[in-house]
Enzyme design. Structure first.
Site, PDB file in Angstrom:
ATOM      1  N   GLU A 146      -3.119   5.945  -0.962  1.00  0.00           N
ATOM      2  CA  GLU A 146      -2.973   6.693  -2.215  1.00  0.00           C
ATOM      3  C   GLU A 146      -2.889   5.797  -3.437  1.00  0.00           C
ATOM      4  O   GLU A 146      -2.937   6.275  -4.559  1.00  0.00           O
ATOM      5  CB  GLU A 146      -1.705   7.546  -2.170  1.00  0.00           C
ATOM      6  CG  GLU A 146      -1.771   8.694  -1.205  1.00  0.00           C
ATOM      7  CD  GLU A 146      -0.542   9.566  -1.306  1.00  0.00           C
ATOM      8  OE1 GLU A 146       0.576   9.018  -1.359  1.00  0.00           O
ATOM      9  OE2 GLU A 146      -0.708  10.786  -1.343  1.00  0.00           O
ATOM     10  N   GLY A 147      -2.724   4.508  -3.235  1.00  0.00           N
ATOM     11  CA  GLY A 147      -2.564   3.573  -4.347  1.00  0.00           C
ATOM     12  C   GLY A 147      -1.662   2.443  -3.926  1.00  0.00           C
ATOM     13  O   GLY A 147      -1.636   2.049  -2.758  1.00  0.00           O
ATOM     14  N   PRO A 160       0.835  -1.195   0.000  1.00  0.00           N
ATOM     15  CA  PRO A 160       0.000   0.000   0.000  1.00  0.00           C
ATOM     16  C   PRO A 160       0.874   1.251   0.000  1.00  0.00           C
ATOM     17  O   PRO A 160       1.940   1.266   0.613  1.00  0.00           O
ATOM     18  CB  PRO A 160      -0.788  -0.101   1.311  1.00  0.00           C
ATOM     19  CG  PRO A 160      -0.696  -1.532   1.719  1.00  0.00           C
ATOM     20  CD  PRO A 160       0.615  -2.026   1.193  1.00  0.00           C
ATOM     21  N   LYS A 161       0.425   2.287  -0.707  1.00  0.00           N
ATOM     22  CA  LYS A 161       1.120   3.583  -0.691  1.00  0.00           C
ATOM     23  C   LYS A 161       0.306   4.516   0.189  1.00  0.00           C
ATOM     24  O   LYS A 161      -0.829   4.840  -0.120  1.00  0.00           O
ATOM     25  CB  LYS A 161       1.255   4.147  -2.104  1.00  0.00           C
ATOM     26  CG  LYS A 161       2.051   5.443  -2.108  1.00  0.00           C
ATOM     27  CD  LYS A 161       2.609   5.755  -3.444  1.00  0.00           C
ATOM     28  CE  LYS A 161       3.439   7.022  -3.453  1.00  0.00           C
ATOM     29  NZ  LYS A 161       3.349   7.914  -2.347  1.00  0.00           N
ATOM     30  N   TRP A 162       0.902   4.937   1.308  1.00  0.00           N
ATOM     31  CA  TRP A 162       0.204   5.694   2.343  1.00  0.00           C
ATOM     32  C   TRP A 162       0.266   7.196   2.091  1.00  0.00           C
ATOM     33  O   TRP A 162       1.214   7.701   1.507  1.00  0.00           O
ATOM     34  CB  TRP A 162       0.830   5.387   3.705  1.00  0.00           C
ATOM     35  CG  TRP A 162       0.919   3.920   3.949  1.00  0.00           C
ATOM     36  CD1 TRP A 162       2.000   3.108   3.757  1.00  0.00           C
ATOM     37  CD2 TRP A 162      -0.141   3.058   4.379  1.00  0.00           C
ATOM     38  NE1 TRP A 162       1.684   1.806   4.061  1.00  0.00           N
ATOM     39  CE2 TRP A 162       0.377   1.747   4.438  1.00  0.00           C
ATOM     40  CE3 TRP A 162      -1.469   3.274   4.731  1.00  0.00           C
ATOM     41  CZ2 TRP A 162      -0.384   0.660   4.830  1.00  0.00           C
ATOM     42  CZ3 TRP A 162      -2.224   2.184   5.121  1.00  0.00           C
ATOM     43  CH2 TRP A 162      -1.688   0.906   5.176  1.00  0.00           C
TER      44      TRP A 162
END
Length: 195
Positions: A175-176, A27-29
Site C-alpha cells: 500500500e506504500g 513496506p506498508k502491507w
C-alpha cells in the site's frame, strides 16, 4: 507477572514518499494490523488494532506463536494472505468470521502470514526503547529463535533508494511505505509514524 499489549501506535498520511534523514522505512502491507502476545502461561492473544480478539480465526498463527516464540513476547505486525503472487485482502476478510473447524479449513485453503514490524514486549516492556533499539532486538529474536513462516520479519531500511524501490511492489499488494523515526519510543496510540 501480568502484562498487556500497548495500544497500537498509529500513522499519519504524508504527501511525499521520500525517506527523511533519521527515519527508517518499512513496506506498508494490505492486510489487518494485529498485535500478538505469548504470555508466561503460554496463553496466546492475536488482537486487532481496535482490540478485537482474532486468535480463533487464525489457528496457524497461534500454533506458530506457541511453537516458535518465547514466553512473555509481544509483537506488532500485519496479518496477510498471499494468493497467486500477491496479497489477497478479500481472503483475509473471509477468514475473520470463521472459528473452530471452519477456521482450520480456511487456514489450509488460505494460510495467513504474520508480518512482524515491531517488538513491544520481551520479558520486560520495550515500548520506551527507541525504534532503532527495538528493531535490533526484533531482528535478534528472529535470528536467535530461528523464526519461520507463518511468522515473517518485515523489511526495514534507512536507505532512500531501497525505500523507493519498494514502491514498485504495489502490484503484489503493497500500500506504500511507513516511516518511523529511529530515536522514537513506541508511544501508545500516538500518530507519529508516517505513511
Amino acid at each position: 507477572m501480568t502484562w498487556s499489549l500497548p495500544e497500537p501506535m498509529l500513522t499519519v498520511a504524508v504527501d511525499s514518499p521520500a525517506l527523511p534523514t533519521g527515519w527508517a522505512a518499512e513496506p506498508k502491507w494490505d492486510g489487518y494490523r494485529a498485535q500478538l502476545a505469548v504470555h508466561a502461561d503460554r496463553r496466546v492473544l492475536l488482537r486487532s488494532r481496535q482490540g478485537t480478539d482474532m486468535t480463533a480465526s487464525f489457528p496457524e498463527i497461534r500454533t506458530a506463536a506457541l511453537a516458535q516464540l518465547p514466553a512473555d513476547t509481544g509483537l506488532d505486525g500485519e496479518l496477510v494472505v498471499w494468493e497467486q503472487g500477491g496479497l489477497a485482502f478479500e481472503r483475509l476478510q473471509q477468514r475473520l468470521a470463521r472459528r473452530g473447524t471452519g477456521a482450520a479449513e480456511a487456514a489450509r485453503q488460505w494460510p495467513a502470514h504474520y508480518v512482524v514490524f515491531d517488538l513491544v514486549h520481551a520479558g520486560g516492556e520495550l515500548t520506551g526503547w527507541p525504534y532503532e533499539q527495538r528493531r535490533a532486538a526484533l531482528e535478534a529474536l528472529f535470528a536467535d529463535q530461528r523464526l519461520e513462516a507463518p511468522l515473517t520479519l518485515c523489511p526495514s531500511t534507512t536507505d532512500p533508494a531501497v525505500a523507493r524501490g519498494w514502491l514498485e511492489w504495489t502490484a503484489a499488494g503493497l500500500e506504500g511505505l511507513c516511516f518511523k523515526r529511529l530515536d522514537e519510543p513506541y508511544l501508545r496510540g500516538a500518530r507519529l509514524w508516517r505513511k
